[in-house]
Design a protein around this motif. Structure first.
Motif, short mmCIF file in Angstrom:
data_model
loop_
_atom_site.label_atom_id
_atom_site.label_comp_id
_atom_site.label_asym_id
_atom_site.label_seq_id
_atom_site.Cartn_x
_atom_site.Cartn_y
_atom_site.Cartn_z
N ALA A 265 40.68 25.69 62.57
CA ALA A 265 40.01 26.82 62.80
C ALA A 265 40.81 28.27 63.01
O ALA A 265 40.32 29.26 62.64
CB ALA A 265 39.11 26.58 63.94
N TRP A 268 42.33 29.48 59.57
CA TRP A 268 41.21 30.07 58.72
C TRP A 268 40.40 30.93 59.27
O TRP A 268 39.47 31.37 58.72
CB TRP A 268 40.28 28.66 58.18
CG TRP A 268 41.23 27.81 57.15
CD1 TRP A 268 41.57 26.48 57.56
CD2 TRP A 268 41.57 28.20 55.93
NE1 TRP A 268 42.42 26.06 56.48
CE2 TRP A 268 42.31 26.88 55.32
CE3 TRP A 268 41.48 29.33 55.04
CZ2 TRP A 268 42.98 26.74 54.25
CZ3 TRP A 268 42.03 29.00 53.73
CH2 TRP A 268 42.89 27.96 53.34
N ASP A 270 38.46 30.95 61.76
CA ASP A 270 36.96 30.58 61.98
C ASP A 270 36.21 30.99 63.35
O ASP A 270 36.69 29.82 64.28
CB ASP A 270 36.79 28.93 61.82
CG ASP A 270 35.24 28.64 61.77
OD1 ASP A 270 34.51 29.30 62.31
OD2 ASP A 270 35.18 27.49 61.25
N ASP A 272 33.80 31.70 64.93
CA ASP A 272 32.45 31.09 65.20
C ASP A 272 32.69 29.49 65.92
O ASP A 272 32.09 29.05 66.73
CB ASP A 272 31.58 30.87 64.03
CG ASP A 272 30.78 31.97 63.34
OD1 ASP A 272 31.09 33.04 64.43
OD2 ASP A 272 30.37 32.31 62.56
#
Length: 324
Positions: A265, A268, A270, A272
Motif C-alpha cells: 500500500a 503504490w 494507496d 485509502d
C-alpha cells in the motif's frame, strides 16, 4: 485475619513476580509462612534484607517441605528440572502452581513428574514491568490485572478454587482457560509484540546511518515505548519463544503477510488502504482503556500530576520470571 488460606507457601524464585506474590499475600493475610528459594546466595540474601519471607533456602527440597502451596516463579525452560527436584518432597494434598506465560510446555514439563497425591494448577498472572529481581516487587502489581488458570482435565476442583481465591484476593481478575487456547491468545497479545519490539530496537542499533546518540536523543514516543518492552528479561523471553514456538510462528506468519500488504500500500500510494487500516486499529486502544487495562491519560500516564490515578503496571511478563 487468623484463618490463613495456606499455612506455608514456598516460592521457587524471587524475582519481580515472586517478590510481588510474597508482598501481596502477606499484605492480605493469605499465608502464615513464606519460604523463599533461589539458587543465588546473593539474591537470597537480598530477599532476606527486604523481608520477603519467613525462611530462606538455597536447597529447593527444604523450601517445599511441609508447604501446602508451591509457586514456581522460574524461567519456563527450567520448569521440568524444578518439578523433578521438588516432587519427592511435596506433602500429600499440596497445590503446585506457576506463573509462566506459556502453559502447554509447562504442563508437558511438570505434570509427568509431580506425584499423584498433589494438585497441579498452572497459572499465568498477566502482570509485570521491565524490571526484575527481588527489589522490583510490589504488592499492588496484580490489582485489576488478569490471571489465567489452565488446570489439566481432572484437576481437583477444590484445589482450583483455592488458587482462584488466592489470585482474586491479591486483586486479580481470574479466568479459567484451555492451555492451548491460552498459548495462542498470548502469542498475539504478548509474545509477538515483544518480538517486534526486540527487532525494532535491534534494527535501530544496527543502522550505520544513525548513531547511538541520535537513537537516544531523538527517540519519539513510539520508539521509546518499544525500548521499554525490549528491556524485559532476556532469559525469560528466550524461553517463551523456544517453548511456544508453534503459536508464535503462526502469529508471526500472519503478521508478516499483513506487513507485506502494508508495504504494498505504501509502495503504490494507496492512501485509502492506509487510512482504513489506521482507522480500524485506532479503536483497539479505546477498547483496552474501556476494559480497564490502561488509562486515558496523555503520554501513557507518564506525566501524571499528584492526585491523578496512576497507570497500571504494563505486562512484560517479567518479567518477572528470573528466579535468581
Amino acid at each position: 485475619m487468623t484463618d490463613f488460606l495456606f499455612k506455608r507457601m514456598a516460592l521457587i524464585g524471587i524475582g519481580l513476580l515472586g517478590s510481588s506474590i510474597s508482598l501481596a499475600a502477606r499484605q492480605k493475610g493469605l499465608v502464615e509462612h513464606v519460604a523463599v528459594h533461589t539458587r543465588s546466595a546473593a539474591t537470597l540474601g537480598r530477599a532476606e534484607e527486604l523481608g520477603l519471607g519467613d525462611s530462606y533456602h538455597q536447597d529447593m527440597a527444604e523450601s517445599v517441605k511441609d508447604a501446602d502451596f508451591v509457586v514456581v516463579c522460574t524461567p519456563v525452560g527450567v520448569c521440568e528440572a524444578v518439578a523433578k527436584a521438588i516432587a519427592p518432597h511435596l506433602k500429600e494434598g499440596a497445590i503446585v502452581t506457576d506463573v509462566g506465560s506459556v502453559k502447554m510446555s509447562i504442563i508437558r514439563q511438570m505434570q509427568p513428574h509431580l506425584p499423584s497425591h498433589v494438585h497441579f494448577v498452572p497459572g499465568h498472572p498477566i502482570a509485570g514491568t521491565e524490571e526484575s529481581g527481588p527489589d522490583a516487587g510490589f504488592a499492588e502489581l496484580f490489582i485489576n490485572r488478569w490471571c489465567i488458570l489452565t488446570p489439566p482435565e481432572g484437576t481437583d476442583e477444590a484445589a482450583v478454587e483455592k488458587v482462584r481465591t488466592f489470585w482474586s484476593t491479591v486483586g486479580s481478575n481470574v479466568e479459567l482457560m484451555d492451555a492451548h487456547h491460552h498459548d495462542n491468545v498470548l502469542a498475539i497479545t504478548s509474545h509477538l509484540p515483544h518480538l517486534i519490539a526486540y527487532n525494532i530496537v535491534g534494527t535501530a542499533s544496527d543502522l550505520e546511518m544513525v548513531t547511538n546518540s541520535e537513537v537516544i536523543k531523538y527517540s519519539a514516543g513510539g520508539f521509546r515505548d518499544f525500548t521499554r518492552i525490549a528491556a524485559s528479561d532476556p532469559t525469560m523471553w528466550r524461553d517463551v519463544f523456544l517453548h511456544n514456538k508453534e503459536a508464535a510462528l503462526e502469529m508471526l506468519g500472519r503478521f508478516t503477510e499483513d506487513l507485506t500488504a502494508l508495504q504494498r500500500a505504501i509502495r503504490w500510494g494507496d492512501g485509502d488502504a492506509l487510512f482504513e487500516l489506521f482507522s480500524r486499529t485506532r479503536s483497539i486502544r479505546r477498547s483496552i482503556i474501556d476494559a480497564g487495562q490502561e488509562i486515558a491519560a496523555s503520554d501513557f500516564g507518564r506525566h501524571l500530576t499528584d492526585g491523578e490515578t496512576h497507570a497500571p503496571a504494563m505486562s512484560s511478563d517479567d518479567h518477572e520470571y528470573t528466579g535468581s
